[in-house]
Design an enzyme around this catalytic site. Structure first.
Site, PDB file in Angstrom:
ATOM      1  N   GLU A  63      -3.759  -4.413   5.923  1.00 32.19           N
ATOM      2  CA  GLU A  63      -2.868  -5.023   6.923  1.00 32.19           C
ATOM      3  C   GLU A  63      -3.617  -5.588   8.132  1.00 32.19           C
ATOM      4  O   GLU A  63      -3.315  -5.250   9.276  1.00 32.19           O
ATOM      5  CB  GLU A  63      -1.814  -3.996   7.364  1.00 32.19           C
ATOM      6  N   GLU A  94       1.879  -2.056  -3.889  1.00 30.45           N
ATOM      7  CA  GLU A  94       2.764  -1.023  -3.322  1.00 30.45           C
ATOM      8  C   GLU A  94       4.238  -1.359  -3.555  1.00 30.45           C
ATOM      9  O   GLU A  94       5.086  -1.165  -2.681  1.00 30.45           O
ATOM     10  CB  GLU A  94       2.502  -0.874  -1.809  1.00 30.45           C
TER      11      GLU A  94
HETATM   12  C1  XIL Z   1       3.262   5.016   3.654  1.00 31.31           C
HETATM   13  C2  XIL Z   1       3.121   6.253   2.797  1.00 31.31           C
HETATM   14  O1  XIL Z   1       4.083   6.254   1.793  1.00 31.31           O
HETATM   15  C3  XIL Z   1       3.020   7.491   3.576  1.00 31.31           C
HETATM   16  O2  XIL Z   1       2.812   8.596   2.743  1.00 31.31           O
HETATM   17  C4  XIL Z   1       1.899   7.273   4.540  1.00 31.31           C
HETATM   18  O3  XIL Z   1       1.441   8.428   5.125  1.00 31.31           O
HETATM   19  C5  XIL Z   1       2.295   6.242   5.548  1.00 31.31           C
HETATM   20  O4  XIL Z   1       2.808   5.083   4.969  1.00 31.31           O
HETATM   21  N1  XIL Z   1       1.686   0.183   3.773  1.00 31.31           N
HETATM   22  C6  XIL Z   1       0.665   0.951   3.286  1.00 31.31           C
HETATM   23  C7  XIL Z   1       0.932   2.331   2.871  1.00 31.31           C
HETATM   24  O5  XIL Z   1      -0.440   0.450   3.080  1.00 31.31           O
HETATM   25  O6  XIL Z   1      -0.159   3.196   3.103  1.00 31.31           O
HETATM   26  C8  XIL Z   1       2.167   2.892   3.543  1.00 31.31           C
HETATM   27  O7  XIL Z   1       2.454   4.129   2.970  1.00 31.31           O
HETATM   28  C9  XIL Z   1       3.319   1.942   3.394  1.00 31.31           C
HETATM   29  C10 XIL Z   1       3.024   0.641   4.053  1.00 31.31           C
END
Ligand code: XIL
Length: 354
Positions: free
Chosen positions: A167, A274
């Site tokens: 990000e 994701e």
């Molecule tokens: C989320 C996870 O599901 C949590 O377990 C974590 O601690 C925080 O955020 N973008 C990302 C992920 O790259 O790491 C995020 O995951 C969601 C948004």
């Protein structure tokens, strides 16, 4: 319109009645029994190799056999959901704690599942000792260098790819002013890739971003960033599209396919890293689940259509353990581990026709 809803309802009912791919879930041992890690042969799985799941240690440790069974039977790779964040791996300066992340990596190894490392440099989930004070540029360079060297070195040969930078952009397309950018400067990105490459020259190194699935300012900025990195011979091998989507906010398939093609044109490996789809709301559940399945299908089909796109990872497995909360019903399996229409859709979009 009505016909569409009737069709959706019929589809959802069929899925509910058969349990979807529920034969598997029904055959799973009851919750609470010890998880027979070694008991699942991957020879008979229906896991498309290109489908991955974010897996977390709390769920693994809780020992619900349905969780393990669903991952092993239906998925072909794993990403630790939060265990490889900096706050987890270096909770105090100079003290590294790999215990939880190691458990996921050995779970994956036991089942022959490749691991994506997530994520080396991000402005979230960094420990308080980093954010709680001011650093000079050379101090922070040293901290980040040692962190990347230690973590990538620890997993060399066991974690085949890393989200090196997560990000890095704002929605408007500028570089995010995070602690790394402010103190080290925009060059932190190139440095992170070079250090990761040095620590494991065989690992594939990704830049990972959300909201870049549409052709807009952020996607153009990501494209420019990759071009700049490539020109400077920075060892970036891939681009991850997070794809945290919603029923009312998802890219048309053709648009996302076009985005993937333009990054493939830069020689990048591509993955959806994701994927989940927020499907809460007042509309009837059957309709929401059918629409959700259509979003899953279109994302998977876009990836499938572009040779360089090699994997779709869903951000979790079951609605019961989604970061979005169970009521968003964002994942391919419901809270009882029954396959949802989304699972059938993503699987058929990824599975080559016989
Ligand atoms: C989320 C996870 O599901 C949590 O377990 C974590 O601690 C925080 O955020 N973008 C990302 C992920 O790259 O790491 C995020 O995951 C969601 C948004």
């Amino acid at each position: 319109m009505l016909r569409k809803y009737a069709l959706a309802l019929a589809l959802a009912l069929v899925v509910a009645a058969t349990g979807g791919r529920g034969a598997a879930a029904a055959a799973a041992p009851s919750p609470g029994a010890a998880v027979p890690h070694g008991a699942y042969s991957r020879r008979s799985v229906d896991a498309p190799p290109q489908l991955g799941a974010a897996v977390n240690a709390v769920m693994l440790d809780a020992g619900d056999p349905r969780y393990v069974h669903t991952i092993v039977r239906h998925y072909g790779s794993v990403t630790p959901e939060y265990e490889m964040e900096m706050s987890q791996l270096e909770p105090e300066r100079g003290r590294f704690d790999f215990a939880r992340a190691d458990r996921i990596v050995s779970f994956a190894a036991r089942h022959g599942l490749p691991v994506r490392g997530h994520t080396l440099v991000w402005d979230q989930m960094i420990p308080a000792w980093v954010t709680g004070r001011e650093w000079t540029r050379s101090q922070l360079l040293h901290i980040l260098h040692r962190y990347i060297q230690t973590v990538v070195g620890h997993y060399r040969g066991r974690v085949g790819e890393w989200d090196v930078v997560n990000e890095p952009l704002t929605d408007g397309g500028s570089l995010r002013h995070n602690v790394w950018e402010r103190v080290i400067g925009p060059g932190y990105i190139a440095l992170a890739f070079r250090w990761a490459h040095r620590a494991d020259p065989r690992a594939a190194l990704f830049v990972n971003e959300y909201g870049a699935e549409w052709r807009d300012a952020k996607e153009r900025a990501l494209h420019r960033l990759v071009v700049r990195l490539r020109r400077a011979h920075v060892p970036v091998s891939g681009v991850g599209f997070q794809a945290h989507l919603r029923l009312d906010a998802h890219p048309p398939q053709a648009e996302f396919t076009g985005v993937l093609r333009s990054f493939a044109g830069l020689g990048m490996r591509l993955e959806v890293t994701e994927l989940d789809v927020r499907a809460g709301g007042p509309a009837p559940l059957a309709r929401r689940l059918a629409e959700e399945a259509a979003v899953y299908r279109s994302v998977a089909a876009a990836c499938r259509a572009v040779r360089a796109c090699s994997r779709v990872t869903t951000w979790g497995v079951t609605d019961a353990a989604s970061w979005l909360g169970a009521s968003q019903r964002g994942l391919p399996f419901d809270s009882s581990y029954r396959a949802k229409p989304a699972w059938l859709a993503v699987r058929s979009a990824l599975t080559p026709r016989a």
